[in-house]
Design an enzyme around this catalytic site. Structure first.
Site, mmCIF file in Angstrom:
data_model
loop_
_atom_site.group_PDB
_atom_site.id
_atom_site.type_symbol
_atom_site.label_atom_id
_atom_site.label_comp_id
_atom_site.label_asym_id
_atom_site.label_seq_id
_atom_site.Cartn_x
_atom_site.Cartn_y
_atom_site.Cartn_z
ATOM 1 N N THR A 250 -69.932 -5.287 19.509
ATOM 2 C CA THR A 250 -70.880 -5.307 20.630
ATOM 3 C C THR A 250 -70.510 -4.219 21.628
ATOM 4 O O THR A 250 -69.506 -3.528 21.480
ATOM 5 C CB THR A 250 -70.818 -6.664 21.359
ATOM 6 O OG1 THR A 250 -69.509 -6.810 21.917
ATOM 7 C CG2 THR A 250 -71.088 -7.820 20.426
ATOM 8 N N LEU A 251 -71.324 -4.125 22.695
ATOM 9 C CA LEU A 251 -71.033 -3.185 23.782
ATOM 10 C C LEU A 251 -69.651 -3.453 24.373
ATOM 11 O O LEU A 251 -68.894 -2.522 24.665
ATOM 12 C CB LEU A 251 -72.116 -3.334 24.863
ATOM 13 C CG LEU A 251 -72.126 -2.342 26.027
ATOM 14 C CD1 LEU A 251 -72.326 -0.915 25.530
ATOM 15 C CD2 LEU A 251 -73.206 -2.716 27.028
ATOM 16 N N ALA B 213 -62.907 -7.576 32.275
ATOM 17 C CA ALA B 213 -61.632 -7.230 32.910
ATOM 18 C C ALA B 213 -61.648 -5.718 33.106
ATOM 19 O O ALA B 213 -62.204 -4.996 32.279
ATOM 20 C CB ALA B 213 -60.458 -7.643 32.026
ATOM 21 N N LYS C 79 -59.568 -16.280 29.020
ATOM 22 C CA LYS C 79 -60.214 -17.122 27.987
ATOM 23 C C LYS C 79 -59.499 -18.467 27.858
ATOM 24 O O LYS C 79 -60.146 -19.488 27.585
ATOM 25 C CB LYS C 79 -60.262 -16.397 26.636
ATOM 26 C CG LYS C 79 -61.249 -15.226 26.562
ATOM 27 C CD LYS C 79 -62.700 -15.599 26.834
ATOM 28 C CE LYS C 79 -63.653 -14.462 26.460
ATOM 29 N NZ LYS C 79 -65.043 -14.765 26.882
ATOM 30 N N ASP D 9 -75.484 -11.501 39.126
ATOM 31 C CA ASP D 9 -74.063 -11.159 39.109
ATOM 32 C C ASP D 9 -73.332 -12.486 39.295
ATOM 33 O O ASP D 9 -73.441 -13.105 40.365
ATOM 34 C CB ASP D 9 -73.776 -10.177 40.264
ATOM 35 C CG ASP D 9 -72.292 -9.870 40.427
ATOM 36 O OD1 ASP D 9 -71.446 -10.656 39.945
ATOM 37 O OD2 ASP D 9 -71.986 -8.852 41.060
ATOM 38 N N VAL D 10 -72.625 -12.926 38.259
ATOM 39 C CA VAL D 10 -72.041 -14.283 38.287
ATOM 40 C C VAL D 10 -70.886 -14.427 39.280
ATOM 41 O O VAL D 10 -70.369 -15.523 39.464
ATOM 42 C CB VAL D 10 -71.574 -14.749 36.886
ATOM 43 C CG1 VAL D 10 -72.756 -14.870 35.932
ATOM 44 C CG2 VAL D 10 -70.478 -13.841 36.313
ATOM 45 N N TYR E 115 -55.330 -7.400 24.458
ATOM 46 C CA TYR E 115 -56.344 -8.311 25.009
ATOM 47 C C TYR E 115 -55.877 -8.812 26.393
ATOM 48 O O TYR E 115 -56.682 -9.101 27.268
ATOM 49 C CB TYR E 115 -56.632 -9.460 24.049
ATOM 50 C CG TYR E 115 -57.942 -10.173 24.335
ATOM 51 C CD1 TYR E 115 -59.151 -9.484 24.343
ATOM 52 C CD2 TYR E 115 -57.961 -11.530 24.604
ATOM 53 C CE1 TYR E 115 -60.339 -10.135 24.611
ATOM 54 C CE2 TYR E 115 -59.144 -12.194 24.867
ATOM 55 C CZ TYR E 115 -60.336 -11.490 24.870
ATOM 56 O OH TYR E 115 -61.511 -12.152 25.138
ATOM 57 N N SER F 123 -75.772 -7.845 21.491
ATOM 58 C CA SER F 123 -75.045 -8.874 22.236
ATOM 59 C C SER F 123 -75.001 -10.196 21.485
ATOM 60 O O SER F 123 -75.993 -10.614 20.884
ATOM 61 C CB SER F 123 -75.716 -9.121 23.593
ATOM 62 O OG SER F 123 -75.674 -7.970 24.398
ATOM 63 N N ILE F 124 -73.866 -10.863 21.555
ATOM 64 C CA ILE F 124 -73.743 -12.214 20.991
ATOM 65 C C ILE F 124 -74.779 -13.125 21.641
ATOM 66 O O ILE F 124 -75.403 -13.946 20.965
ATOM 67 C CB ILE F 124 -72.307 -12.742 21.201
ATOM 68 C CG1 ILE F 124 -71.332 -11.975 20.296
ATOM 69 C CG2 ILE F 124 -72.241 -14.247 20.950
ATOM 70 C CD1 ILE F 124 -69.860 -12.252 20.575
ATOM 71 N N GLY G 141 -75.803 -13.141 29.755
ATOM 72 C CA GLY G 141 -74.916 -12.247 29.008
ATOM 73 C C GLY G 141 -75.569 -11.372 27.958
ATOM 74 O O GLY G 141 -74.862 -10.767 27.153
HETATM 75 O O1 0WE Z 1 -63.728 -10.626 24.983
HETATM 76 C C1 0WE Z 1 -63.778 -9.546 24.438
HETATM 77 C C2 0WE Z 1 -64.025 -8.282 25.249
HETATM 78 C C3 0WE Z 1 -64.423 -8.523 26.649
HETATM 79 C C4 0WE Z 1 -64.272 -7.314 27.553
HETATM 80 C C5 0WE Z 1 -64.519 -6.017 27.141
HETATM 81 C C6 0WE Z 1 -64.374 -4.956 28.023
HETATM 82 C C7 0WE Z 1 -64.549 -3.533 27.607
HETATM 83 C C8 0WE Z 1 -64.938 -2.635 28.774
HETATM 84 C C9 0WE Z 1 -63.894 -7.532 28.856
HETATM 85 N N1 0WE Z 1 -63.764 -6.525 29.732
HETATM 86 C C10 0WE Z 1 -63.999 -5.252 29.356
HETATM 87 N N2 0WE Z 1 -63.861 -4.274 30.272
HETATM 88 C C11 0WE Z 1 -64.239 -2.988 30.047
HETATM 89 O O2 0WE Z 1 -64.051 -2.107 30.912
HETATM 90 N N3 0WE Z 1 -63.560 -9.463 23.090
HETATM 91 C C12 0WE Z 1 -63.230 -10.654 22.355
HETATM 92 C C13 0WE Z 1 -63.593 -8.207 22.344
HETATM 93 C C14 0WE Z 1 -62.211 -7.638 22.338
HETATM 94 O O3 0WE Z 1 -61.732 -6.958 23.404
HETATM 95 C C15 0WE Z 1 -60.448 -6.599 23.118
HETATM 96 C C16 0WE Z 1 -60.104 -7.061 21.851
HETATM 97 C C17 0WE Z 1 -61.233 -7.729 21.335
HETATM 98 C C18 0WE Z 1 -61.366 -8.413 20.030
HETATM 99 C C19 0WE Z 1 -59.533 -5.894 23.889
HETATM 100 C C20 0WE Z 1 -58.268 -5.637 23.367
HETATM 101 C C21 0WE Z 1 -57.932 -6.095 22.119
HETATM 102 C C22 0WE Z 1 -58.839 -6.813 21.346
#
Ligand code: 0WE
Length: 256
Positions: A194-195, A96, A163, A65-66, A156, A19-20, A13
């Site tokens: 992060t990214l 997602a 999660k 690729d997991v 989210y 990155s974390i 990751g």
């Molecule tokens: O777990 C996460 C983010 C994980 C993530 C981020 C993306 C952005 C780009 C998963 N999938 C995607 N897909 C993409 O296309 N977080 C804890 C950060 C996060 O994401 C959010 C948050 C927070 C905080 C999304 C909506 C609302 C809050």
């Protein structure tokens, strides 16, 4: 004080220096662990190579690729050859489809739901199964979670559901692997820039909310995730398994 002297670990990751996974890898490295890294896709390869090279030119770096069982198999086959055994595994992987994080949860497509769970939750099970036979001296497996697993965080959406699955999977894995002295825990992190967080609308507002409402009245710094990752990897956490540890400046305890 070399808390992880002689320990061998693998980190899934890392995308870039923010990155974390990189924060935790640095803490593990400073504590004396020898680490391997995987990267997702050629776009990320060079970043990971540059970062990993700071730990020595011979650092093991593998594509993974997991969602691909054959790639996971090859990773652990290579780790078996190069390391012979394994003590630590960090899972810091989530995805997602972007549209699923923008609209309403009720509109989540079957495909977005499947992808989010495959990449973000099932992968922990697959990686744990691959790593366990190498963790012959016991081990510590760590996943990354977020508060959206237990309470609704607008937008989210399906990631929160994935999660929740990751956290439940952590408990079932902890039960199965406990007899092999393999511990499985999650760190539930407050928001970190992060990214994966970039481009999420309202992310900077979220940082302000944590500053205003968390007991510590601030946001966390990535080094604090490194410190908790080090603790969970170390013998200091020898009796901790199946847990979700909050590294969120206390935000999770608040009711209002
Ligand atoms: O777990 C996460 C983010 C994980 C993530 C981020 C993306 C952005 C780009 C998963 N999938 C995607 N897909 C993409 O296309 N977080 C804890 C950060 C996060 O994401 C959010 C948050 C927070 C905080 C999304 C909506 C609302 C809050």
């Amino acid at each position: 004080m070399s808390l992880l002297a002689g320990k061998l670990g693998i980190v899934f990751g890392v995308a870039n220096k923010r990155s974390i996974a990189w924060a935790i890898a640095q803490a593990w490295h400073k504590a004396g662990a020898r680490l391997a890294f995987t990267y997702q896709g050629e776009r990320i390869r060079e970043n990971v190579e540059e970062l990993a090279a700071t730990f020595g030119a011979d650092t093991l770096i593998l594509p993974c690729d997991v969602t691909k069982d054959d790639q996971i198999d090859l990773v652990f086959k290579t780790v078996a050859e190069k390391f012979g055994k394994l003590h630590l595994l960090l899972h810091s992987v989530a995805f997602a489809p972007k549209d699923a994080l923008e609209g309403e949860f009720v509109n989540t497509s079957r495909e977005a739901f499947r992808i989010a769970h495959d990449v973000s939750a099932y992968s922990l099970v697959a990686l744990a199964r691959g790593a366990a036979p190498l963790m012959t001296e016991g081990g510590s497996i760590i996943g990354m979670s977020y508060y959206g697993a237990e309470k609704v965080v607008p937008h989210y959406n399906v990631m929160g559901v994935a999660k929740a699955s990751l956290e439940a999977s952590t408990r079932y894995l902890a039960y199965d692997l406990g007899q092999q002295k393999i511990r499985v825990n999650c760190i539930s992190a407050g928001p970190v820039n992060t990214l994966a967080a970039r481009g999420i609308s309202g992310f900077s507002e979220m940082l302000k909310v944590y500053e205003a409402r968390s007991p510590l009245k601030r946001n966390l710094v990535p080094e604090e995730l490194g410190a908790t990752g080090l603790f969970l990897a170390s013998d200091g956490a020898a009796a901790i398994t199946g847990q979700v540890i909050y590294v969120d400046c206390g935000y999770q305890i608040m009711g209002m």
